[in-house]
Design an enzyme around this catalytic site. Sequence first.
Site, PDB file in Angstrom:
ATOM      1  N   LYS A  33      -4.123   5.594  -8.669  1.00  0.00           N
ATOM      2  CA  LYS A  33      -2.055   5.511  -8.287  1.00  0.00           C
ATOM      3  C   LYS A  33      -1.468   6.313  -9.282  1.00  0.00           C
ATOM      4  CE  LYS A  33      -4.686   6.002  -4.022  1.00  0.00           C
ATOM      5  NZ  LYS A  33      -5.007   7.414  -3.455  1.00  0.00           N
ATOM      6  N   SER A  44       0.227   4.128  -3.723  1.00  0.00           N
ATOM      7  CA  SER A  44      -0.392   2.301  -3.180  1.00  0.00           C
ATOM      8  C   SER A  44       1.232   1.073  -3.810  1.00  0.00           C
ATOM      9  CB  SER A  44      -1.069   1.862  -3.314  1.00  0.00           C
ATOM     10  OG  SER A  44      -2.091   0.518  -3.574  1.00  0.00           O
ATOM     11  N   THR A  81      -0.127  -0.810  -5.656  1.00  0.00           N
ATOM     12  CA  THR A  81      -0.502  -1.616  -6.509  1.00  0.00           C
ATOM     13  C   THR A  81       0.156  -1.364  -8.030  1.00  0.00           C
ATOM     14  OG1 THR A  81      -2.531  -2.060  -7.073  1.00  0.00           O
ATOM     15  CG2 THR A  81      -2.343   0.904  -6.765  1.00  0.00           C
ATOM     16  N   TYR A  85      -8.901   1.527 -10.058  1.00  0.00           N
ATOM     17  CA  TYR A  85      -8.432   2.037  -8.387  1.00  0.00           C
ATOM     18  C   TYR A  85      -7.357   1.991  -8.731  1.00  0.00           C
ATOM     19  CZ  TYR A  85      -6.285   2.259  -3.666  1.00  0.00           C
ATOM     20  OH  TYR A  85      -5.727   2.963  -3.149  1.00  0.00           O
ATOM     21  N   ASN A 111     -10.827  -6.482   2.905  1.00  0.00           N
ATOM     22  CA  ASN A 111      -9.224  -6.388   2.964  1.00  0.00           C
ATOM     23  C   ASN A 111      -9.350  -7.283   4.371  1.00  0.00           C
ATOM     24  OD1 ASN A 111      -9.718  -3.014   2.061  1.00  0.00           O
ATOM     25  ND2 ASN A 111      -8.523  -4.678   1.844  1.00  0.00           N
ATOM     26  N   LEU A 112      -8.362  -8.022   4.351  1.00  0.00           N
ATOM     27  CA  LEU A 112      -7.867  -9.010   5.153  1.00  0.00           C
ATOM     28  C   LEU A 112      -8.405  -9.206   6.469  1.00  0.00           C
ATOM     29  CD1 LEU A 112      -7.224 -12.492   5.079  1.00  0.00           C
ATOM     30  CD2 LEU A 112      -5.138 -11.616   5.722  1.00  0.00           C
ATOM     31  N   ARG A 124      -8.376 -15.148  -5.672  1.00  0.00           N
ATOM     32  CA  ARG A 124      -9.527 -13.925  -5.798  1.00  0.00           C
ATOM     33  C   ARG A 124      -8.676 -13.007  -6.850  1.00  0.00           C
ATOM     34  NH1 ARG A 124      -9.227  -9.398  -1.622  1.00  0.00           N
ATOM     35  NH2 ARG A 124      -8.088  -9.187  -2.237  1.00  0.00           N
ATOM     36  N   PHE A 166      -5.694  12.318   1.143  1.00  0.00           N
ATOM     37  CA  PHE A 166      -5.957  11.030   0.890  1.00  0.00           C
ATOM     38  C   PHE A 166      -7.361  10.855   0.719  1.00  0.00           C
ATOM     39  CE2 PHE A 166      -3.535  11.713   5.801  1.00  0.00           C
ATOM     40  CZ  PHE A 166      -3.643  10.538   5.963  1.00  0.00           C
ATOM     41  N   TYR A 183      -9.837   6.345   7.765  1.00  0.00           N
ATOM     42  CA  TYR A 183      -8.871   5.613   8.849  1.00  0.00           C
ATOM     43  C   TYR A 183      -7.502   5.424   9.117  1.00  0.00           C
ATOM     44  CZ  TYR A 183      -6.512   1.102   9.019  1.00  0.00           C
ATOM     45  OH  TYR A 183      -5.190  -0.092  10.015  1.00  0.00           O
TER      46      TYR A 183
HETATM   47  P1  NAD Z   1     -10.844   5.465   3.942  1.00  0.00           P
HETATM   48  O1  NAD Z   1     -11.884   5.745   3.013  1.00  0.00           O
HETATM   49  O2  NAD Z   1     -11.136   5.367   5.077  1.00  0.00           O
HETATM   50  O3  NAD Z   1     -10.923   7.295   3.499  1.00  0.00           O
HETATM   51  C1  NAD Z   1     -10.705   7.990   2.105  1.00  0.00           C
HETATM   52  C2  NAD Z   1     -11.637   8.996   2.990  1.00  0.00           C
HETATM   53  O4  NAD Z   1     -11.310  10.367   2.065  1.00  0.00           O
HETATM   54  C3  NAD Z   1     -12.925   8.887   3.501  1.00  0.00           C
HETATM   55  O5  NAD Z   1     -13.265   9.576   4.725  1.00  0.00           O
HETATM   56  C4  NAD Z   1     -13.916   9.650   2.556  1.00  0.00           C
HETATM   57  O6  NAD Z   1     -15.312   9.469   2.982  1.00  0.00           O
HETATM   58  C5  NAD Z   1     -12.868   9.881   2.324  1.00  0.00           C
HETATM   59  N1  NAD Z   1     -13.789  10.934   0.968  1.00  0.00           N
HETATM   60  C6  NAD Z   1     -13.328  10.622  -0.568  1.00  0.00           C
HETATM   61  N2  NAD Z   1     -13.873  10.980  -1.425  1.00  0.00           N
HETATM   62  C7  NAD Z   1     -13.902  12.136  -1.327  1.00  0.00           C
HETATM   63  C8  NAD Z   1     -14.039  13.475  -1.960  1.00  0.00           C
HETATM   64  N3  NAD Z   1     -14.477  13.271  -3.331  1.00  0.00           N
HETATM   65  N4  NAD Z   1     -14.336  14.602  -0.961  1.00  0.00           N
HETATM   66  C9  NAD Z   1     -13.858  14.151   0.092  1.00  0.00           C
HETATM   67  N5  NAD Z   1     -13.808  13.073   0.933  1.00  0.00           N
HETATM   68  C10 NAD Z   1     -13.819  12.301   0.227  1.00  0.00           C
HETATM   69  O7  NAD Z   1      -9.484   5.372   3.295  1.00  0.00           O
HETATM   70  P2  NAD Z   1      -7.826   5.254   4.464  1.00  0.00           P
HETATM   71  O8  NAD Z   1      -7.742   3.962   4.347  1.00  0.00           O
HETATM   72  O9  NAD Z   1      -7.441   6.150   4.868  1.00  0.00           O
HETATM   73  O10 NAD Z   1      -6.966   5.844   2.638  1.00  0.00           O
HETATM   74  C11 NAD Z   1      -6.687   6.826   2.548  1.00  0.00           C
HETATM   75  C12 NAD Z   1      -6.292   6.819   0.977  1.00  0.00           C
HETATM   76  O11 NAD Z   1      -5.166   5.747   1.244  1.00  0.00           O
HETATM   77  C13 NAD Z   1      -7.030   6.970   0.245  1.00  0.00           C
HETATM   78  O12 NAD Z   1      -6.231   7.808  -1.106  1.00  0.00           O
HETATM   79  C14 NAD Z   1      -6.818   5.209  -0.393  1.00  0.00           C
HETATM   80  O13 NAD Z   1      -6.537   5.152  -2.056  1.00  0.00           O
HETATM   81  C15 NAD Z   1      -4.426   5.427   0.129  1.00  0.00           C
HETATM   82  N6  NAD Z   1      -4.847   3.690   0.310  1.00  0.00           N
HETATM   83  C16 NAD Z   1      -5.096   3.079   0.946  1.00  0.00           C
HETATM   84  C17 NAD Z   1      -4.955   1.842   1.502  1.00  0.00           C
HETATM   85  C18 NAD Z   1      -5.261   0.728   2.307  1.00  0.00           C
HETATM   86  O14 NAD Z   1      -5.043  -0.578   2.466  1.00  0.00           O
HETATM   87  N7  NAD Z   1      -5.761   1.433   3.532  1.00  0.00           N
HETATM   88  C19 NAD Z   1      -3.589   1.128   0.597  1.00  0.00           C
HETATM   89  C20 NAD Z   1      -2.870   2.571  -0.161  1.00  0.00           C
HETATM   90  C21 NAD Z   1      -3.354   3.184  -0.896  1.00  0.00           C
HETATM   91  N1  UFG Z   2      -7.471 -11.946   1.142  1.00  0.00           N
HETATM   92  C1  UFG Z   2      -8.117 -13.049   1.705  1.00  0.00           C
HETATM   93  N2  UFG Z   2      -9.472 -12.868   2.454  1.00  0.00           N
HETATM   94  C2  UFG Z   2     -10.405 -12.277   2.342  1.00  0.00           C
HETATM   95  C3  UFG Z   2      -9.064 -10.398   2.496  1.00  0.00           C
HETATM   96  C4  UFG Z   2      -8.346 -11.158   1.800  1.00  0.00           C
HETATM   97  O1  UFG Z   2      -7.604 -14.513   1.781  1.00  0.00           O
HETATM   98  O2  UFG Z   2     -11.227 -12.266   2.612  1.00  0.00           O
HETATM   99  C5  UFG Z   2      -6.252 -11.700   1.631  1.00  0.00           C
HETATM  100  C6  UFG Z   2      -6.009 -11.387  -0.543  1.00  0.00           C
HETATM  101  O3  UFG Z   2      -6.431 -12.293  -0.873  1.00  0.00           O
HETATM  102  C7  UFG Z   2      -4.941 -10.994   0.096  1.00  0.00           C
HETATM  103  C8  UFG Z   2      -4.392 -10.643   1.499  1.00  0.00           C
HETATM  104  O4  UFG Z   2      -5.415 -11.112   1.938  1.00  0.00           O
HETATM  105  O5  UFG Z   2      -4.126 -11.904  -0.950  1.00  0.00           O
HETATM  106  C9  UFG Z   2      -4.552  -9.432   1.140  1.00  0.00           C
HETATM  107  O6  UFG Z   2      -5.698  -8.698   1.003  1.00  0.00           O
HETATM  108  P1  UFG Z   2      -6.125  -7.451   1.080  1.00  0.00           P
HETATM  109  O7  UFG Z   2      -7.405  -7.193   0.466  1.00  0.00           O
HETATM  110  O8  UFG Z   2      -5.966  -6.922   2.281  1.00  0.00           O
HETATM  111  O9  UFG Z   2      -4.960  -6.660   0.258  1.00  0.00           O
HETATM  112  P2  UFG Z   2      -4.781  -5.956  -1.079  1.00  0.00           P
HETATM  113  O10 UFG Z   2      -3.097  -6.692  -1.405  1.00  0.00           O
HETATM  114  O11 UFG Z   2      -4.784  -7.366  -2.292  1.00  0.00           O
HETATM  115  O12 UFG Z   2      -5.086  -4.367  -0.629  1.00  0.00           O
HETATM  116  C10 UFG Z   2      -3.944  -3.846  -0.873  1.00  0.00           C
HETATM  117  C11 UFG Z   2      -5.043  -2.569  -0.654  1.00  0.00           C
HETATM  118  C12 UFG Z   2      -5.804  -1.306  -1.535  1.00  0.00           C
HETATM  119  C13 UFG Z   2      -4.739  -1.962  -2.978  1.00  0.00           C
HETATM  120  C14 UFG Z   2      -4.373  -3.349  -3.482  1.00  0.00           C
HETATM  121  C15 UFG Z   2      -3.808  -3.693  -4.535  1.00  0.00           C
HETATM  122  O13 UFG Z   2      -5.818  -2.902   0.170  1.00  0.00           O
HETATM  123  O14 UFG Z   2      -6.680  -0.685  -1.722  1.00  0.00           O
HETATM  124  O15 UFG Z   2      -3.160  -3.895  -2.641  1.00  0.00           O
HETATM  125  O16 UFG Z   2      -2.600  -4.749  -4.657  1.00  0.00           O
HETATM  126  F1  UFG Z   2      -5.212  -1.543  -4.229  1.00  0.00           F
END
Ligand code: NAD
Ligand code: UFG
Length: 339
Positions: A155, A126, A128, A151, A201-202, A295, A82, A12
């Site tokens: 980080k 993150s 987090t 997870y 995720n939301l 949750r 990533f 993503y």
């Molecule tokens: P995503 O799952 O869409 O992308 C991660 C990619 O990494 C995937 O394409 C997966 O196939 C690949 N991958 C995982 N493990 C691998 C490995 N061992 N070798 C090769 N490829 C591997 O997730 P994203 O939302 O794009 O997240 C990207 C980064 O951002 C991650 O490190 C995630 O922890 C971090 N992050 C995401 C969010 C979020 O809300 N999306 C928030 C904070 C941090």
């Molecule tokens: N939520 C709902 N319904 C759902 C999903 C989420 O009400 O079906 C609420 C959650 O309770 C929260 C908000 O929407 O209040 C956001 O939730 P997300 O799961 O979308 O996002 P988070 O903030 O919980 O998670 C994010 C990142 C994670 C990270 C985490 C740590 O996606 O990678 O923050 O706080 F680990």
Amino acid sequence: MQKVIVTGGTGYIGSHTAVALQNARYQVIILDNLSNSDTDSLDGIQRITGTKPEFIKLDCTNKDDMRCAFEKHRDAVGVIHFAALKAVGESVEKPLLYYRNNLGALINVLDMMQEFKIPCLVFSSSATVYGVPEQLPVTEDTPLQPATSPYGQTKVIGENIITDTVRANPQIQATLLRYFNPIGAHPSAEIGEKPNGVPNNLMPYICQAAAGIREYLNVFGNDYDTPDGFCIRDYIDINDLANAHVAALKHMQSGKHGINVFNLGTGRGQSVMELIQAFEGATGVKVPYKLSPRRTGDVPAIYANADRAEKILKWRANVPLNETLASAWRWQQKILKLK
Ligand code: NAD
Ligand code: UFG
């Protein structure tokens, strides 16, 4: 053209960042094991930018495969890392999978950067790492709290591993980007988020409930100590987030900066209910929802102070929320048609 290695680049955030890098005239090499993505995103990137990034299918935890890829691209100016697993709940059930994958991959990336003298790293961290913050908004100096999931631990530990490595190897510099909640898709709807199965995720859940794929959205908790009782997050447009990676890379290329850390958010908190209402306003589509219990592990409220990124990287979030929500919905409609 300068080469950038992007691990997790078919995912993503990685795919949107590949677009931003190519628009900024970098040559992108994607390494991904496709464990949570597919190669359709490469076609999407090509349709947007006119160029398909080079793709190498490999697991970043496999050091021999990593060495082959890095050897081929030893002239890369930087790595954007990533690749990681990111499902918080799954990480609680399978902690070793998360530690092995996320930290094993990171250690290999750093090893390869040392071996091939690649100078710049951008790391996906993150919000987090702040746990339940005592003060809002959080700045980069807000004390970190013990992570609430394996997870999250990957980080916190990942940031520490990078910091120690940069200290010991001044030829490497690194930028730790602490993302808040990325949402939305590319405005063209050529790439976007593709959650596997039931979304955690939301935003993807809202889209699937609006599209009728899920009967209703569970809104987790309405009794938080927040103005409307719902959890508050800082939802940042994915394209804004992607651009910050280019800014971070350029900043590192402009001098020797050691280690830098930036919050990437909008600076505004939005409650779950506000986001639902904003989605309905932006798209004209109703989101069926039910109030559900809290949750486990959810932080009541968190949003960023992103002033440091604005001051140093000259970056800030620009896309209005209604455009972000409309892009998420366009993408949802597009993936429905593809199925
Ligand atoms: P995503 O799952 O869409 O992308 C991660 C990619 O990494 C995937 O394409 C997966 O196939 C690949 N991958 C995982 N493990 C691998 C490995 N061992 N070798 C090769 N490829 C591997 O997730 P994203 O939302 O794009 O997240 C990207 C980064 O951002 C991650 O490190 C995630 O922890 C971090 N992050 C995401 C969010 C979020 O809300 N999306 C928030 C904070 C941090
Ligand atoms: N939520 C709902 N319904 C759902 C999903 C989420 O009400 O079906 C609420 C959650 O309770 C929260 C908000 O929407 O209040 C956001 O939730 P997300 O799961 O979308 O996002 P988070 O903030 O919980 O998670 C994010 C990142 C994670 C990270 C985490 C740590 O996606 O990678 O923050 O706080 F680990």
